[in-house]
Design an enzyme around this catalytic site. Structure first.
Site, PDB file in Angstrom:
ATOM      1  N   MET A  30       0.845  -1.190   0.000  1.00 14.98           N
ATOM      2  CA  MET A  30       0.000   0.000   0.000  1.00 14.98           C
ATOM      3  C   MET A  30       0.888   1.250   0.000  1.00 14.98           C
ATOM      4  O   MET A  30       0.456   2.332   0.408  1.00 14.98           O
ATOM      5  CB  MET A  30      -0.947  -0.018   1.198  1.00 14.98           C
ATOM      6  CG  MET A  30      -1.875  -1.238   1.167  1.00 14.98           C
ATOM      7  SD  MET A  30      -3.489  -0.953   1.951  1.00 14.98           S
ATOM      8  CE  MET A  30      -2.995  -0.531   3.611  1.00 14.98           C
ATOM      9  N   HIS A  37       9.325  -3.171   3.782  1.00 15.53           N
ATOM     10  CA  HIS A  37       8.972  -3.452   2.385  1.00 15.53           C
ATOM     11  C   HIS A  37      10.217  -3.779   1.562  1.00 15.53           C
ATOM     12  O   HIS A  37      10.204  -4.679   0.721  1.00 15.53           O
ATOM     13  CB  HIS A  37       8.283  -2.243   1.748  1.00 15.53           C
ATOM     14  CG  HIS A  37       6.973  -1.872   2.368  1.00 15.53           C
ATOM     15  ND1 HIS A  37       6.838  -0.836   3.253  1.00 15.53           N
ATOM     16  CD2 HIS A  37       5.726  -2.398   2.213  1.00 15.53           C
ATOM     17  CE1 HIS A  37       5.564  -0.727   3.633  1.00 15.53           C
ATOM     18  NE2 HIS A  37       4.866  -1.673   3.018  1.00 15.53           N
ATOM     19  N   LYS A 150       4.864  -9.879   9.534  1.00 16.47           N
ATOM     20  CA  LYS A 150       4.204  -8.972  10.483  1.00 16.47           C
ATOM     21  C   LYS A 150       2.684  -9.126  10.380  1.00 16.47           C
ATOM     22  O   LYS A 150       1.989  -9.142  11.384  1.00 16.47           O
ATOM     23  CB  LYS A 150       4.608  -7.528  10.226  1.00 16.47           C
ATOM     24  CG  LYS A 150       3.967  -6.570  11.206  1.00 16.47           C
ATOM     25  CD  LYS A 150       4.652  -5.233  11.185  1.00 16.47           C
ATOM     26  CE  LYS A 150       3.664  -4.157  11.546  1.00 16.47           C
ATOM     27  NZ  LYS A 150       2.700  -3.890  10.456  1.00 16.47           N
TER      28      LYS A 150
END
Lengths: 283, 283
Positions: A30, A37, A150
């Protein structure tokens, strides 16, 4: 690195890569990319020849009182970060491209696996994720898809979707990236005030403490978990959940057994910011 | 022609065809192939280089009191027919291969489009079809898929699924194949007694009669439809529905309008056998 916004373009790019025999790894995001990331992208590069990243804040996975509007958006920085990591293709669709404007007749329903943890606290959250990821999988047709540990419940649910829907995709979870003080990296950490940021690693410390006790033989951790929740509240957190869940069913487990895999997971609020973290327990 | 039963095998065969640059058409069937199916296969051959047929009686699309057990199965004849039509690959999985034995957590939910017609009469029918066809699409990844216009609601619903789920598949409907006396071909026609078989074309004749009246200007066909239902009952049919539906929403329409597309559709029972038929009205 190429950036495309339409499904037609992304399909053309993917078709070209596939025609060259390239193995494709997909990292859905997102945006608001952080080191977590980037660790997914690095793992993706190990797993395939070409990495495709999507950047799309999916409205379907936000509840009416959640932070869809406030969710951090920083496309230019994200594209720079992707380029620096050697990403081949970034897909940046908008809502019109992903969902169009016509009536929606189809939805994906999930049972049981979304009753507890984040699914319990966020009704419709995982259905919204399944909907958009199923679309991405059909658009990009990757060989492998990388998600973060996560969001462990997301990973387990999507792995089950891949199994039940027969997507031909290898599902890989990447370890949780943490700040030096242990806080799990999250785009939502940007919401934290300086004071909240200082308190925030307390969630991971609570999980580590419970983990040690379980590894030392506490197989019914209820009191332990209750005590840690009190401690977290005393430190300024508001508890959502802190519990041990079955890795397979995502349901809370009272009595642990050797030979099984569990998730020790917590979700808390600091002010309006929701933080989650977890530790996988292979007992 | 190759016949394979496992997902691994069918994927290997498809991968080989795709590596040769072949365009693939897919014709999903429940076997008991008749001239109607063969017309789908012939259309598939026009649309692509290679035709893949699946033969699988999908338990998920049968209700508890429906004819799953009795549904005609004639694998050897079906394979011969496929071979004679030049089919490249037949996929004949069993229930274990399609659904496995583990807990199912995912289902596909459909709204509105399945409220009337066959969806109204057969709860869960189209969800069961969507579930298995979504699986087949992910296993076979065809360029084009062929369905019969006889199951018009199925076709419209699956076309919508392809749209909403972003399957990269061209959806094609083949015209209804009929016996000389007008009866729409169906595997279930095998259930009919000689006497029932003689009565059976009455459904199509009723539809044709209503079609002519509508084309002659009857834009509110309620009385007309009611009268034809009485006539069908008098002939020995038991009515399920006989109505005009919107092609887009699959909902009944009372007042027709020029410039719109409708489905004039009926479902009846002869004894225990359920027959369906329809005519598309481009007004």
């Amino acid at each position: 690195m190429k950036q495309v916004a339409t499904i037609k373009e992304v399909r053309a790019e993917i078709a070209e890569l596939k025609a060259q025999g390239k193995r494709i790894a997909f990292v859905p995001t997102m945006g608001a990319l952080h080191e977590g990331h980037l660790s997914l992208i690095r793992l993706a590069k190990q797993k395939a020849d070409e990495v495709v990243v999507s950047i799309y804040v999916n409205p379907e996975q936000f509840g009416p009182n959640e932070d869809f509007e406030d969710y951090p958006r920083q496309m230019e920085d994200d594209l720079k970060a992707c380029k620096a990591e050697g990403v081949s293709l970034v897909f940046t669709p908008n809502d019109e491209i992903m969902y169009g404007s016509g009536t929606k007749y189809f939805s994906i329903d999930i049972e049981h696996m979304n009753e507890h943890m984040d699914g319990g606290s966020r009704p419709g959250f995982f259905e919204g994720i399944a909907l958009v990821v199923n679309k991405f999988f059909n658009i990009i047709k990757p060989d492998v898809a990388i998600f973060g540990q996560k969001d462990i419940q997301q990973f387990q649910i999507l792995k089950q979707m891949v199994h039940e829907f027969n997507h031909d995709i290898e599902m890989t979870a990447a370890p949780i990236a943490r700040a030096n003080d242990g806080l799990a990296l999250s785009s939502r950490n940007a919401y934290l005030s300086d004071q909240e940021r200082e308190i925030a690693p307390g969630l991971y410390r609570a999980l580590k403490y419970v983990e040690r006790q379980i590894r030392d033989g506490v197989m019914e951790p209820k009191l332990l978990l209750g005590h840690q929740q009190d401690e977290l509240e005393a430190k300024g957190f508001k508890n959502d959940y802190l519990n041990v869940f079955s890795m397979k069913t995502m349901k809370p487990v009272k009595k642990l057994e050797a030979g099984s895999t569990y998730i020790l997971a917590g979700a808390v609020y600091l002010g309006k910011t929701r933080l989650i973290d977890n530790i996988i327990l292979d007992l």
